[in-house]
Design a protein around this motif. Sequence first.
Motif, PDB file in Angstrom:
ATOM      1  N   ALA A 183       0.826  -1.206   0.000  1.00  0.00           N
ATOM      2  CA  ALA A 183       0.000   0.000   0.000  1.00  0.00           C
ATOM      3  C   ALA A 183       0.862   1.258   0.000  1.00  0.00           C
ATOM      4  O   ALA A 183       0.575   2.224  -0.719  1.00  0.00           O
ATOM      5  CB  ALA A 183      -0.930  -0.009   1.210  1.00  0.00           C
ATOM      6  N   LEU A 184       1.926   1.255   0.803  1.00  0.00           N
ATOM      7  CA  LEU A 184       2.784   2.434   0.875  1.00  0.00           C
ATOM      8  C   LEU A 184       3.603   2.615  -0.401  1.00  0.00           C
ATOM      9  O   LEU A 184       3.835   3.745  -0.848  1.00  0.00           O
ATOM     10  CB  LEU A 184       3.698   2.342   2.099  1.00  0.00           C
ATOM     11  CG  LEU A 184       2.974   2.377   3.454  1.00  0.00           C
ATOM     12  CD1 LEU A 184       3.978   2.304   4.596  1.00  0.00           C
ATOM     13  CD2 LEU A 184       2.099   3.621   3.583  1.00  0.00           C
ATOM     14  N   ASN A 185       4.035   1.509  -0.998  1.00  0.00           N
ATOM     15  CA  ASN A 185       4.730   1.619  -2.283  1.00  0.00           C
ATOM     16  C   ASN A 185       3.781   2.150  -3.356  1.00  0.00           C
ATOM     17  O   ASN A 185       4.169   2.964  -4.198  1.00  0.00           O
ATOM     18  CB  ASN A 185       5.292   0.259  -2.699  1.00  0.00           C
ATOM     19  CG  ASN A 185       6.651  -0.027  -2.078  1.00  0.00           C
ATOM     20  OD1 ASN A 185       7.489   0.866  -1.954  1.00  0.00           O
ATOM     21  ND2 ASN A 185       6.879  -1.276  -1.685  1.00  0.00           N
ATOM     22  N   LEU A 186       2.527   1.687  -3.334  1.00  0.00           N
ATOM     23  CA  LEU A 186       1.537   2.186  -4.267  1.00  0.00           C
ATOM     24  C   LEU A 186       1.315   3.678  -4.064  1.00  0.00           C
ATOM     25  O   LEU A 186       1.200   4.445  -5.028  1.00  0.00           O
ATOM     26  CB  LEU A 186       0.222   1.420  -4.081  1.00  0.00           C
ATOM     27  CG  LEU A 186      -0.979   1.890  -4.919  1.00  0.00           C
ATOM     28  CD1 LEU A 186      -0.665   1.747  -6.408  1.00  0.00           C
ATOM     29  CD2 LEU A 186      -2.229   1.096  -4.543  1.00  0.00           C
ATOM     30  N   ALA A 187       1.256   4.098  -2.798  1.00  0.00           N
ATOM     31  CA  ALA A 187       1.066   5.515  -2.494  1.00  0.00           C
ATOM     32  C   ALA A 187       2.205   6.357  -3.072  1.00  0.00           C
ATOM     33  O   ALA A 187       1.971   7.395  -3.709  1.00  0.00           O
ATOM     34  CB  ALA A 187       0.976   5.714  -0.983  1.00  0.00           C
ATOM     35  N   ARG A 188       3.432   5.921  -2.852  1.00  0.00           N
ATOM     36  CA  ARG A 188       4.579   6.662  -3.370  1.00  0.00           C
ATOM     37  C   ARG A 188       4.601   6.664  -4.898  1.00  0.00           C
ATOM     38  O   ARG A 188       4.919   7.674  -5.523  1.00  0.00           O
ATOM     39  CB  ARG A 188       5.880   6.066  -2.838  1.00  0.00           C
ATOM     40  CG  ARG A 188       6.132   6.334  -1.358  1.00  0.00           C
ATOM     41  CD  ARG A 188       7.609   6.241  -1.019  1.00  0.00           C
ATOM     42  NE  ARG A 188       8.339   7.371  -1.586  1.00  0.00           N
ATOM     43  CZ  ARG A 188       9.663   7.410  -1.704  1.00  0.00           C
ATOM     44  NH1 ARG A 188      10.388   6.372  -1.311  1.00  0.00           N
ATOM     45  NH2 ARG A 188      10.258   8.458  -2.211  1.00  0.00           N
ATOM     46  N   ASN A 189       4.256   5.533  -5.498  1.00  0.00           N
ATOM     47  CA  ASN A 189       4.239   5.461  -6.960  1.00  0.00           C
ATOM     48  C   ASN A 189       3.187   6.386  -7.565  1.00  0.00           C
ATOM     49  O   ASN A 189       3.336   6.855  -8.695  1.00  0.00           O
ATOM     50  CB  ASN A 189       3.982   4.023  -7.424  1.00  0.00           C
ATOM     51  CG  ASN A 189       5.160   3.103  -7.158  1.00  0.00           C
ATOM     52  OD1 ASN A 189       6.290   3.564  -7.001  1.00  0.00           O
ATOM     53  ND2 ASN A 189       4.905   1.804  -7.090  1.00  0.00           N
ATOM     54  N   SER A 190       2.131   6.650  -6.815  1.00  0.00           N
ATOM     55  CA  SER A 190       1.071   7.530  -7.310  1.00  0.00           C
ATOM     56  C   SER A 190       1.414   9.001  -7.103  1.00  0.00           C
ATOM     57  O   SER A 190       0.690   9.877  -7.581  1.00  0.00           O
ATOM     58  CB  SER A 190      -0.247   7.222  -6.600  1.00  0.00           C
ATOM     59  OG  SER A 190      -0.224   7.687  -5.258  1.00  0.00           O
ATOM     60  N   GLY A 191       2.496   9.265  -6.353  1.00  0.00           N
ATOM     61  CA  GLY A 191       2.906  10.648  -6.105  1.00  0.00           C
ATOM     62  C   GLY A 191       2.706  11.112  -4.683  1.00  0.00           C
ATOM     63  O   GLY A 191       3.123  12.218  -4.311  1.00  0.00           O
ATOM     64  N   MET A 192       2.064  10.292  -3.861  1.00  0.00           N
ATOM     65  CA  MET A 192       1.877  10.654  -2.457  1.00  0.00           C
ATOM     66  C   MET A 192       3.202  10.510  -1.712  1.00  0.00           C
ATOM     67  O   MET A 192       4.125   9.836  -2.170  1.00  0.00           O
ATOM     68  CB  MET A 192       0.810   9.757  -1.816  1.00  0.00           C
ATOM     69  CG  MET A 192      -0.559   9.869  -2.473  1.00  0.00           C
ATOM     70  SD  MET A 192      -1.744   8.626  -1.896  1.00  0.00           S
ATOM     71  CE  MET A 192      -2.111   9.257  -0.267  1.00  0.00           C
ATOM     72  N   HIS A 193       3.290  11.133  -0.541  1.00  0.00           N
ATOM     73  CA  HIS A 193       4.504  11.075   0.277  1.00  0.00           C
ATOM     74  C   HIS A 193       4.233  10.193   1.499  1.00  0.00           C
ATOM     75  O   HIS A 193       3.110  10.148   2.013  1.00  0.00           O
ATOM     76  CB  HIS A 193       4.927  12.467   0.729  1.00  0.00           C
ATOM     77  CG  HIS A 193       4.942  13.465  -0.390  1.00  0.00           C
ATOM     78  ND1 HIS A 193       5.920  13.494  -1.358  1.00  0.00           N
ATOM     79  CD2 HIS A 193       4.069  14.460  -0.711  1.00  0.00           C
ATOM     80  CE1 HIS A 193       5.670  14.459  -2.225  1.00  0.00           C
ATOM     81  NE2 HIS A 193       4.546  15.066  -1.854  1.00  0.00           N
ATOM     82  N   VAL A 194       5.280   9.523   1.977  1.00  0.00           N
ATOM     83  CA  VAL A 194       5.135   8.614   3.119  1.00  0.00           C
ATOM     84  C   VAL A 194       6.196   8.915   4.170  1.00  0.00           C
ATOM     85  O   VAL A 194       7.384   9.015   3.855  1.00  0.00           O
ATOM     86  CB  VAL A 194       5.247   7.140   2.683  1.00  0.00           C
ATOM     87  CG1 VAL A 194       5.169   6.219   3.890  1.00  0.00           C
ATOM     88  CG2 VAL A 194       4.144   6.787   1.685  1.00  0.00           C
ATOM     89  N   VAL A 195       5.749   9.041   5.398  1.00  0.00           N
ATOM     90  CA  VAL A 195       6.636   9.238   6.544  1.00  0.00           C
ATOM     91  C   VAL A 195       6.464   8.043   7.480  1.00  0.00           C
ATOM     92  O   VAL A 195       5.336   7.673   7.816  1.00  0.00           O
ATOM     93  CB  VAL A 195       6.302  10.540   7.306  1.00  0.00           C
ATOM     94  CG1 VAL A 195       7.166  10.660   8.571  1.00  0.00           C
ATOM     95  CG2 VAL A 195       6.505  11.758   6.416  1.00  0.00           C
ATOM     96  N   LEU A 196       7.562   7.428   7.892  1.00  0.00           N
ATOM     97  CA  LEU A 196       7.518   6.344   8.873  1.00  0.00           C
ATOM     98  C   LEU A 196       7.970   6.880  10.226  1.00  0.00           C
ATOM     99  O   LEU A 196       8.982   7.572  10.327  1.00  0.00           O
ATOM    100  CB  LEU A 196       8.424   5.188   8.458  1.00  0.00           C
ATOM    101  CG  LEU A 196       7.935   4.277   7.328  1.00  0.00           C
ATOM    102  CD1 LEU A 196       8.940   3.152   7.103  1.00  0.00           C
ATOM    103  CD2 LEU A 196       6.567   3.691   7.642  1.00  0.00           C
ATOM    104  N   LEU A 197       7.220   6.530  11.276  1.00  0.00           N
ATOM    105  CA  LEU A 197       7.569   6.908  12.642  1.00  0.00           C
ATOM    106  C   LEU A 197       8.055   5.686  13.408  1.00  0.00           C
ATOM    107  O   LEU A 197       7.446   4.619  13.335  1.00  0.00           O
ATOM    108  CB  LEU A 197       6.354   7.494  13.368  1.00  0.00           C
ATOM    109  CG  LEU A 197       5.657   8.708  12.762  1.00  0.00           C
ATOM    110  CD1 LEU A 197       4.470   9.102  13.633  1.00  0.00           C
ATOM    111  CD2 LEU A 197       6.620   9.882  12.631  1.00  0.00           C
ATOM    112  N   SER A 198       9.118   5.827  14.145  1.00  0.00           N
ATOM    113  CA  SER A 198       9.652   4.823  15.078  1.00  0.00           C
ATOM    114  C   SER A 198      10.209   3.574  14.415  1.00  0.00           C
ATOM    115  O   SER A 198      11.342   3.183  14.685  1.00  0.00           O
ATOM    116  CB  SER A 198       8.598   4.404  16.112  1.00  0.00           C
ATOM    117  OG  SER A 198       8.349   5.443  17.014  1.00  0.00           O
ATOM    118  N   SER A 199       9.417   2.920  13.579  1.00  0.00           N
ATOM    119  CA  SER A 199       9.828   1.637  13.027  1.00  0.00           C
ATOM    120  C   SER A 199      10.050   1.691  11.516  1.00  0.00           C
ATOM    121  O   SER A 199       9.441   2.495  10.809  1.00  0.00           O
ATOM    122  CB  SER A 199       8.785   0.562  13.342  1.00  0.00           C
ATOM    123  OG  SER A 199       8.657   0.376  14.736  1.00  0.00           O
TER     124      SER A 199
END
Length: 581
Positions: A234-250
């Motif tokens: 899901a997160l890879n799909l989000a980034r591929n669509s142009g969205m940004h992803v931030v991971l906290l802690s882990s």
Amino acid sequence: MTLHGGRNRSGLRRRTGEALTAVLTVALVFSFSGCSLAPDTGETSSSPTTSSANSGNAAIFTPSDGITLSQHTPLNKWTAFVSELTASLQNQHMKKSSITAKSFDNLDDQSQAVQDYVVSHIASSASSASSSGGSTTGAGSSQTKDAASAKNHTIIVAPVTDTTDSQRQYGDYFGSHITEKTSASVSSSSPSTTESPSGASSDTDSSSSSASPSTTSNNASTTRHEAIVRLRSALNLARNSGMHVVLLSSTFEGFTPDLFVPMASVAQMAQVQAKQLVSKLELDKTSKENPKQIEVLLPSGSSTTDTADVDTFNKTAFSAIWEVLGPYFRSGAVESPSGLLDKNSSADSWKLLKFNASNEDSVKKELTARLGKQNKSASTRTRIDGILSMNDYVASEVTETLTSMGYTGSSADINPEISIAGIVDNITGKKDLKKSKAPDPSVAPSTNGDADSSGGSSSQDSSSSDSSSSQQSDDTGGLNSSAWPIVTGYGAYLDNIPNIVDGQQWMTALEDRKGIGSTLAKAVAQLNTSQQLNADDSIRTETSNGISAPTLQKELLTVSASNLKSVLIDTNYVTAADAGL
């Protein structure tokens, strides 16, 4: 507003969501659009395509607040951080309706919610862009609008991890590196997962490394494996669509975020306490003729609840501690009353220091074993200058045990820079701190008598510093002493704050929740507006667990009686009433 993800989702919904993820991934490649899904009804914001005027949209997915078996609770919880971050995002001109926040008890529900959010957003954006295309050039126009819509979205995820009771004593922000690993103890269709403390090497999670091939264990392992795969996809799909992803802690294997926020590392938690012992006990000035006496406590769970993760945690923690204290043990400037550490010890000596800290009695039993069985009526007591307790839960039990053994005074009596009266007056705003300095003898006095230490919480000002210095020299010089030691902890437990004020516990530490929230909000605004990621100098590209990404890491807040007002009270972490004033 924070909602809790539901526990019961049907297998049909999961399969449907995963199929849609695959379809949308293909659609991104071939510029296919036309499907439409209604946004998840569980969202607290409006449609995920709604943008604020300046700073776009943010979706926050965190674990639920951790629950400890004891009544002791660390100050920093996920709910408090989300509240802080939400307020900071609004300060960056993000509309409240553009901020979504959800919390979850398990990774399975969390991964499903993230997948639903991403799929719904992409489908909704594609449908909206397609319907507004109109002419033969509409496809290109739709793609442009779709990409623009995606770029002003940031998903912020703190993956739910499996933590033990002993790990939860350090607070909610404890992080892991989550990987997939096929275990021989389960079937090939049930790959196990691995989690290790952030900044440490991986060790197999107990839920998947058990030798028992029970169906329950296999099912749990399979569920968690599927959740990791789902979240990563899901997160890879989000980034591929142009969205940004931030991971906290882990972090987890196979995914690189736009920004990683480690919150706090095991090494940080441990090393900040070791450095406080070096500073407060002035180990650089200590001679081997009069060595300081220090004990290091590494709390673990019971043998039935302990896991490889806890051992990895303690191994990593002690390695950081030994990096600081090791040179002093090797030079003879520091000794351990229990003899568990000496000049021949190494980073592998952590196994000797691990003990069951699952309840108050176990902490008392361990400290009593190390210092010798004593009580208030005993004529002799083992000298102890410093106890590194690792967290505030253990520290609170240490101070109670020391009191029952007959140790008196406070941490402020050791190389005093402030008096207890000065601490209280400073916190309440009556006057500045009074400071004085007491010398530590380079050679231990020959007397073995137990001096009468009367430090307690009595008022000591600069006019009485001479008598205080004389008392300190007599009472901490020999191996028989009732003087109160330096006690360190971590977590800033609210019920422990009064112990900081009265000097029973010298220091605690906690993550800079407010600083992290403020800087992260600025970074999100920059990501959503396609600006350079330079919110402040705490963001720099680093490699963590093999993943190289921009990383936001703040120094821990170190709290002692001398700065409690400026660090915790003036900044609204706690009130004066919380501090017992």
